[in-house]
Write an enzyme that holds these catalytic residues in place. Structure first.
Site, short mmCIF file in Angstrom:
data_model
loop_
_atom_site.label_atom_id
_atom_site.label_comp_id
_atom_site.label_asym_id
_atom_site.label_seq_id
_atom_site.Cartn_x
_atom_site.Cartn_y
_atom_site.Cartn_z
N PHE A 111 0.82 -1.23 0.00
CA PHE A 111 0.00 0.00 0.00
C PHE A 111 0.84 1.26 0.00
O PHE A 111 0.36 2.34 -0.34
CB PHE A 111 -0.95 0.00 1.21
CG PHE A 111 -0.34 0.50 2.50
CD1 PHE A 111 0.31 -0.37 3.38
CD2 PHE A 111 -0.41 1.84 2.84
CE1 PHE A 111 0.88 0.11 4.55
CE2 PHE A 111 0.15 2.30 4.02
CZ PHE A 111 0.81 1.44 4.87
N LYS A 112 2.12 1.15 0.35
CA LYS A 112 2.96 2.34 0.43
C LYS A 112 3.09 3.04 -0.92
O LYS A 112 3.34 4.24 -0.97
CB LYS A 112 4.31 1.99 1.02
CG LYS A 112 4.13 1.60 2.50
CD LYS A 112 5.40 1.26 3.21
CE LYS A 112 5.20 1.10 4.70
NZ LYS A 112 4.55 -0.17 5.07
N ASP A 113 2.87 2.30 -2.03
CA ASP A 113 2.90 2.93 -3.35
C ASP A 113 1.84 4.03 -3.48
O ASP A 113 2.04 5.00 -4.19
CB ASP A 113 2.62 1.89 -4.44
CG ASP A 113 3.79 0.94 -4.67
OD1 ASP A 113 4.95 1.37 -4.60
OD2 ASP A 113 3.52 -0.26 -4.93
N LEU A 116 3.44 7.06 -1.89
CA LEU A 116 4.78 7.42 -2.34
C LEU A 116 4.83 7.79 -3.81
O LEU A 116 5.64 8.63 -4.21
CB LEU A 116 5.78 6.32 -2.00
CG LEU A 116 6.17 6.36 -0.51
CD1 LEU A 116 6.81 5.06 -0.06
CD2 LEU A 116 7.13 7.53 -0.23
#
Ligand SMILES: *Cc1c(COP(=O)(O)O)cnc(C)c1O
Length: 466
Positions: A111-113, A116
């Site tokens: 989920f960090k995409d 970011l």
């Protein structure tokens, strides 16, 4: 929008300032000076918008003064155009009540995409205006490093130095970082643990030799822009399930408290959230804090859900500030005592302020594996270990049958395929978009676990601030 520090003694900044700053100069974290609020009619009118347009609508009040509506829409279109699913964060239904919000369709499968990809574009835009260069320093136990590297690869005016503990990240995670060969990417494998790498990064932020020459920036979730971008998918999911006419609950696999704090922000903005379930593994400081008021750090125990193997959750400070009456001076004193003793009690105001919306649960290895098996056998869905902890907490929460419960699916199961195979007997395939990962060339530098060696390497390879 003005941004203030949770410890009350740092300068007020605008959105551009907080994006480039990371941590506040008084050691606190930045928050908006007030929560923007949407009316029920405004929320209802968002139903059916494409994800990038919804994102621009939700984030607009936070970026005012730093980006025009047109600039924000263009950046959202570019960031979310790189996702492999047209809906960006689609929902999957497990049974009558339980849902999964799939946050892993970005380039690096976690989920960090979602945040970011946008942050990389924001950095480039703001640096282009001032003509400065940014040197990003980070330590990673896996997911943050790959998502940050993908987001800034080849971008103007940015160098990134990402430290990982040599031999202690999975092959998939390492290759996702080390096969990105753009000249502004510097992967460093250091001898030591993740905590050793993290300690070197913190030291570099305070080292006048380094901060005097380089403009050092952060990509972890102390950066407000990351949390802001995560608010959007709470709205996207709730709108699909009938909000604002219907309340929705969310269960969030939690480590540094960034993702679930974004859900809290969505609720402050008017989204009718019935409950936020904070799901932890056996590293359960947040479960103890929310259920008993006891915020005391123990020793980190490694689990099959490594991105949640955390004892001190930076973003919890933001919640304590907002729920405890936004008193920077007394929070600064409370945090100083925590830093000295590694333990503190929540105040009555903080406990009653969090009790309305939050609940928590912890899952051990057996409960995690059971949740993976239930999703596979009863629902035909393969989920990763982090998501499984969230799903365990969602099913244990005992919400009334009319309230949909959405578990945030934070990583693609193929990213943790050994653990998935152990629990379910099924080995998930890497999606086609990362399919040639194991035949690509790798590049990284090995350094001893020694601060001077790392500082020397950064000094030699980074571009001074201007
Ligand atoms: C980072 C991460 C988490 C924890 O998110 P926080 O915002 O730190 O609470 C959970 N699951 C996965 C897969 C992650 O990468």
């Amino acid at each position: 929008m003005d941004y203030i520090s949770t410890r009350g003694a740092a300068p007020i900044l605008d959105f551009e300032g907080v994006t480039l700053a990371g941590l506040a100069s008084d050691g606190g974290l930045y928050l908006p000076s007030e929560w923007p609020r949407f009316s029920e009619a405004e929320i209802a009118a968002m139903a059916g918008l494409p994800y990038a347009e919804l994102a621009a609508k939700i984030m607009q009040p936070f970026v005012g003064g730093s980006l025009t509506v047109g600039e924000l829409r263009a950046l959202c279109g570019q960031a979310y155009g790189r996702f492999a699913h047209a809906a960006v964060t689609p929902l999957a239904q497990l049974d009558e009540q339980q849902w999964l919000l799939e946050l892993f369709h970005g380039p690096t499968l976690a989920f960090k995409d979602v945040a970011l990809q946008l942050l990389g574009l924001l950095f480039e835009k703001f640096l282009g205006r001032t003509g400065q260069n940014l040197t990003i320093i980070g330590a990673t136990s896996g997911d943050t490093g790959s998502a940050a590297i993908d987001a800034v690869a080849g971008r103007e005016r940015i160098d990134i130095f990402m430290l990982h503990p040599r031999g202690r990240v999975s092959d998939v995670q390492r290759r996702q970082m080390t096969t990105v060969l753009a000249p502004n990417i510097h992967n460093i494998a250091i001898d030591g643990s993740f905590d050793d790498a993290q300690a070197m990064v913190k030291r570099m932020f305070r080292d006048p030799e380094m901060t005097g020459r380089f403009n050092i920036g952060a990509v972890n979730s102390i950066n407000w822009a990351r949390l802001m971008a995560q608010v959007v998918y709470y709205f996207a999911a709730a709108l699909q399930l009938g909000s604002p006419r219907r309340d929705v609950a969310f269960s969030v696999p939690t480590g540094n408290f960034g993702d679930v704090f974004a859900g809290y922000v969505a609720a402050q903005m008017g989204l009718p959230i019935r409950q936020l379930i904070v799901a932890t593994n056996i590293n359960d400081i947040l479960h103890r804090a929310l259920s008993e008021g006891d915020y005391s750090a123990g020793v980190v125990t490694p689990t099959a859900a490594p991105s949640m193997d955390i004892q001190v959750s930076s973003n919890f400070e933001r919640l304590l500030f907002d729920c405890g009456g936004r008193d920077g001076a007394s929070l600064a004193a409370q945090m100083a005592s925590f830093e000295a003793n590694k333990a503190m009690r929540l105040t009555n105001a903080q406990r009653s302020g969090t009790a309305g919306l939050f609940t928590s649960a912890r899952a051990d290895a057996t409960e995690m594996a059971e949740a993976m098996r239930w999703a596979s056998e009863a629902c035909g869905e393969i989920i990763d270990p982090h998501t499984a902890i969230g799903l365990h907490a969602a099913r244990a929460a005992g919400l009334d049958a009319a309230t949909p419960v959405v578990t945030l699916a934070t990583a693609h199961p193929a990213k943790f395929r050994d653990a998935v195979e152990r629990a379910t007997g099924f080995r998930p395939h890497l999606p086609a978009r990362v399919g040639d990962l194991f035949s690509r060339e790798e590049a990284y530098t090995e350094l001893p676990g020694d601060y001077a060696a790392v500082a020397e390497f950064v000094s030699t390879n980074a571009t001074p601030s201007s």
